[in-house]
Design an enzyme around this catalytic site. Structure first.
Site, PDB file in Angstrom:
ATOM      1  N   HIS A   1       3.885   7.052  -9.315  1.00  0.00           N
ATOM      2  CA  HIS A   1       3.590   6.866  -8.632  1.00  0.00           C
ATOM      3  C   HIS A   1       4.243   8.626  -8.019  1.00  0.00           C
ATOM      4  O   HIS A   1       5.204   8.921  -7.230  1.00  0.00           O
ATOM      5  CB  HIS A   1       4.275   6.593  -7.330  1.00  0.00           C
ATOM      6  CG  HIS A   1       3.972   5.855  -6.133  1.00  0.00           C
ATOM      7  ND1 HIS A   1       3.962   4.646  -5.658  1.00  0.00           N
ATOM      8  CD2 HIS A   1       2.829   6.726  -5.511  1.00  0.00           C
ATOM      9  CE1 HIS A   1       3.032   5.284  -3.824  1.00  0.00           C
ATOM     10  NE2 HIS A   1       2.363   6.232  -4.483  1.00  0.00           N
TER      11      HIS A   1
ATOM     12  N   ARG B   1      -1.061  16.624  -5.569  1.00  0.00           N
ATOM     13  CA  ARG B   1      -1.462  17.451  -4.600  1.00  0.00           C
ATOM     14  C   ARG B   1      -2.508  18.867  -4.562  1.00  0.00           C
ATOM     15  O   ARG B   1      -3.672  19.161  -4.586  1.00  0.00           O
ATOM     16  CB  ARG B   1      -1.055  18.476  -3.927  1.00  0.00           C
ATOM     17  CG  ARG B   1       0.222  17.721  -3.189  1.00  0.00           C
ATOM     18  CD  ARG B   1      -0.685  16.189  -1.944  1.00  0.00           C
ATOM     19  NE  ARG B   1       0.354  16.548  -1.032  1.00  0.00           N
ATOM     20  CZ  ARG B   1       0.526  14.615  -0.538  1.00  0.00           C
ATOM     21  NH1 ARG B   1      -0.779  13.730  -0.269  1.00  0.00           N
ATOM     22  NH2 ARG B   1       1.804  14.215   0.700  1.00  0.00           N
TER      23      ARG B   1
ATOM     24  N   ASN C   1      -5.990  10.825  -3.800  1.00  0.00           N
ATOM     25  CA  ASN C   1      -6.113  10.952  -2.708  1.00  0.00           C
ATOM     26  C   ASN C   1      -5.584  12.879  -1.897  1.00  0.00           C
ATOM     27  O   ASN C   1      -5.142  13.529  -1.414  1.00  0.00           O
ATOM     28  CB  ASN C   1      -5.038  10.444  -0.916  1.00  0.00           C
ATOM     29  CG  ASN C   1      -3.796  10.772  -1.647  1.00  0.00           C
ATOM     30  OD1 ASN C   1      -2.892  10.924  -2.623  1.00  0.00           O
ATOM     31  ND2 ASN C   1      -2.893  10.808  -0.661  1.00  0.00           N
TER      32      ASN C   1
ATOM     33  N   LYS D   1      -6.752   2.414  -7.946  1.00  0.00           N
ATOM     34  CA  LYS D   1      -5.524   2.976  -7.039  1.00  0.00           C
ATOM     35  C   LYS D   1      -6.467   1.997  -5.408  1.00  0.00           C
ATOM     36  O   LYS D   1      -7.473   3.306  -4.912  1.00  0.00           O
ATOM     37  CB  LYS D   1      -4.947   4.443  -6.424  1.00  0.00           C
ATOM     38  CG  LYS D   1      -3.804   4.664  -5.679  1.00  0.00           C
ATOM     39  CD  LYS D   1      -2.605   2.825  -5.071  1.00  0.00           C
ATOM     40  CE  LYS D   1      -2.006   3.768  -4.007  1.00  0.00           C
ATOM     41  NZ  LYS D   1      -1.615   4.828  -3.150  1.00  0.00           N
TER      42      LYS D   1
ATOM     43  N   HIS E   1       5.653   0.851  -3.539  1.00  0.00           N
ATOM     44  CA  HIS E   1       6.844   0.835  -2.867  1.00  0.00           C
ATOM     45  C   HIS E   1       6.556  -0.494  -1.383  1.00  0.00           C
ATOM     46  O   HIS E   1       6.074  -0.006  -0.475  1.00  0.00           O
ATOM     47  CB  HIS E   1       6.087   2.466  -1.726  1.00  0.00           C
ATOM     48  CG  HIS E   1       5.240   2.085  -1.092  1.00  0.00           C
ATOM     49  ND1 HIS E   1       4.154   1.279  -0.663  1.00  0.00           N
ATOM     50  CD2 HIS E   1       3.694   3.545  -0.751  1.00  0.00           C
ATOM     51  CE1 HIS E   1       3.128   1.418  -0.253  1.00  0.00           C
ATOM     52  NE2 HIS E   1       2.862   3.228  -1.094  1.00  0.00           N
TER      53      HIS E   1
ATOM     54  N   ASP F   1       6.981   7.879  -5.371  1.00  0.00           N
ATOM     55  CA  ASP F   1       5.709   8.114  -4.106  1.00  0.00           C
ATOM     56  C   ASP F   1       6.232   9.592  -3.179  1.00  0.00           C
ATOM     57  O   ASP F   1       6.353   9.839  -2.123  1.00  0.00           O
ATOM     58  CB  ASP F   1       5.877   7.322  -2.498  1.00  0.00           C
ATOM     59  CG  ASP F   1       5.446   7.294  -2.046  1.00  0.00           C
ATOM     60  OD1 ASP F   1       3.686   7.899  -2.295  1.00  0.00           O
ATOM     61  OD2 ASP F   1       5.311   6.317  -0.976  1.00  0.00           O
TER      62      ASP F   1
END
Ligand code: DOR
Ligand code: ZN
Length: 405
Positions: free
Chosen positions: A57, A61, A91, A143, A198, A274
């Site tokens: 995880h 970027r 993302n 995801k 998480h 994360d």
């Protein structure tokens, strides 16, 4: 390569061995191998050798938010921390929700990563299940965000969620509180393996316990920050009120302790960081969720070992073996014959303070600065190559791990 004087865990026993590595894989464990002048010798000096950490995880970027982190800085931070494989979240910008965006990301990474890596594919509220299905063999999982978080990836409609679950090989979700239960129901209905990212609350553990008892294939992940930090830390100073914001938010000390127990006793299955780097200027200017941590996850988690909260065999399971098993990486996650020679040498006696100057992430901060580490990563080896050794980095030999390999 010949690794000498390595302390490894076999079952529950600590043993001292020499390890022979050929063609990037572990070949033989024993003692007094004949030293061959053509072989590189790495002396582990009786330190622990652990399987390379697999961080399922991270948010590296690339592309789109490379002021915060990129594939090079992020993978370098990973290798420094003993993470030999990481999975990158979708993302980014463009978000990894089309085959084209996946290809773009893949091209940027090629030849430009210190650590091995794999990608997630993202599900969207516009129902991209056809693309999801096509990406199955090239990504580790789909995801899906079931709660609002960084990016614009929330999926709310039941029919669309179900379509995306059905099209996936396995699904990883950002789900909090009741959404954990909803994700489990979807996994049960569609018979897809579910990875719950998480987990942060004691009450979420109940949902997982029940699902496991009902034989739903469900796995729970916990982050180092949900184990080590609490809302008390967050509320302690004006700065920490901004810097220590994350989704899910930090919870109570009681939740921390419940998560530690669940990790040791099998309700939770993995530690994933994360790793969500943001610049401090960004965090000061506007409420921004996430914190960097890939480079300190092992050194922090070893504190759990020192404090008796996690056994060494269990640490190896939750940080290496289980992520490999859950996501189908057949050659990774274990120090055993035939596996990729991905490993970390640690100094179990180094409890030096984590310092600002050492940080490699572009985010240039860490929630753990000022804390004492549980151990120090001395050397990281990826497929038989020394990629980090006492402050110095090797070449960017990281490769994408694909399902069919
Ligand atoms: O705190 C978070 N930050 N949680 C997430 O789910 C996303 C992440 C990010 O990308 O910044
Ligand atoms: Zn995340």
């Amino acid at each position: 390569m010949l690794v000498k004087n390595a302390k490894i865990i076999m079952g529950t026993e600590e043993v001292l061995v020499d390890i022979l590595i050929e063609n990037g894989r572990f070949v033989k464990f024993g003692k007094d191998f004949v030293e061959n002048s053509q072989k590189e010798v790495l002396d582990a000096n009786f330190h622990y050798i652990l399987p390379g950490i697999i961080d399922a995880h991270t948010h590296m970027r690339t592309p789109g938010f490379t002021q915060k982190e990129d594939n090079i800085s992020g993978s370098k931070a990973a290798i420094r921390g003993g993470v030999t494989t990481f999975f990158d979240m979708p993302n980014t910008n463009p978000a990894t929700v089309t085959l084209e965006a996946l290809e773009e990301k893949r091209n940027i990474y090629k030849g430009n990563s210190y650590s091995d890596y794999a990608f997630y594919f993202g599900g969207t509220r516009f129902d991209n299940h056809e693309e999801v299905e096509k990406a199955i063999d090239e990504t580790v999982a789909t995801k899906i965000f079931l709660n609002v978080s960084t990016g614009d990836m929330l999926v709310e409609e039941d029919a669309i969620l179900e379509n995306i679950f059905k099209a996936s090989k396995r699904v990883a979700v950002h789900a909090e509180e009741e959404m954990v239960s909803k994700a489990i129901q979807l996994a049960r209905k569609t018979k897809k393996p579910l990875y719950l990212c998480h987990i942060s609350l004691e009450k979420e553990l109940e949902y997982i316990r029940e699902a496991k008892e009902m034989d739903v294939e469900v796995y729970g992940e916990v982050t180092p920050h949900h184990l080590f930090l609490s809302e008390e830390d967050r509320e302690s100073t004006e700065e920490s009120k901004l810097f220590l914001r994350t989704k899910p938010e930090l919870k109570t000390k009681q939740d921390n302790e419940a998560l530690w127990k669940a990790l040791q006793y099998g309700i939770l299955d993995t530690v994933g960081t994360d790793h969500a780097p943001h610049l401090l200027e960004e965090k000061k200017a506007k409420l921004t969720f996430g914190m960097p941590s890939v480079e300190h996850s092992l050194e922090m988690m070893w504190k759990g070992v020192k404090e008796g909260k996690l056994s060494i065999p269990r640490l190896q399971e939750v940080m290496s073996e289980n992520p490999a098993k859950i996501f189908g990486l057949k050659k990774k996650g274990k120090i055993a014959v035939g596996y990729d020679a991905d490993f970390v040498i640690i100094d179990d006696g180094d409890h030096s303070e984590i310092r600002q100057e050492e940080i490699i992430s572009k985010a240039a901060w860490s929630p753990y600065v000022g804390q004492k580490r549980g151990c120090k990563v001395l050397t990281t080896v990826l497929r038989g190559n020394i990629v980090y050794h006492e402050g110095k980095f090797g070449k960017k030999i990281g490769k994408e791990i694909l399902k069919h390999e």
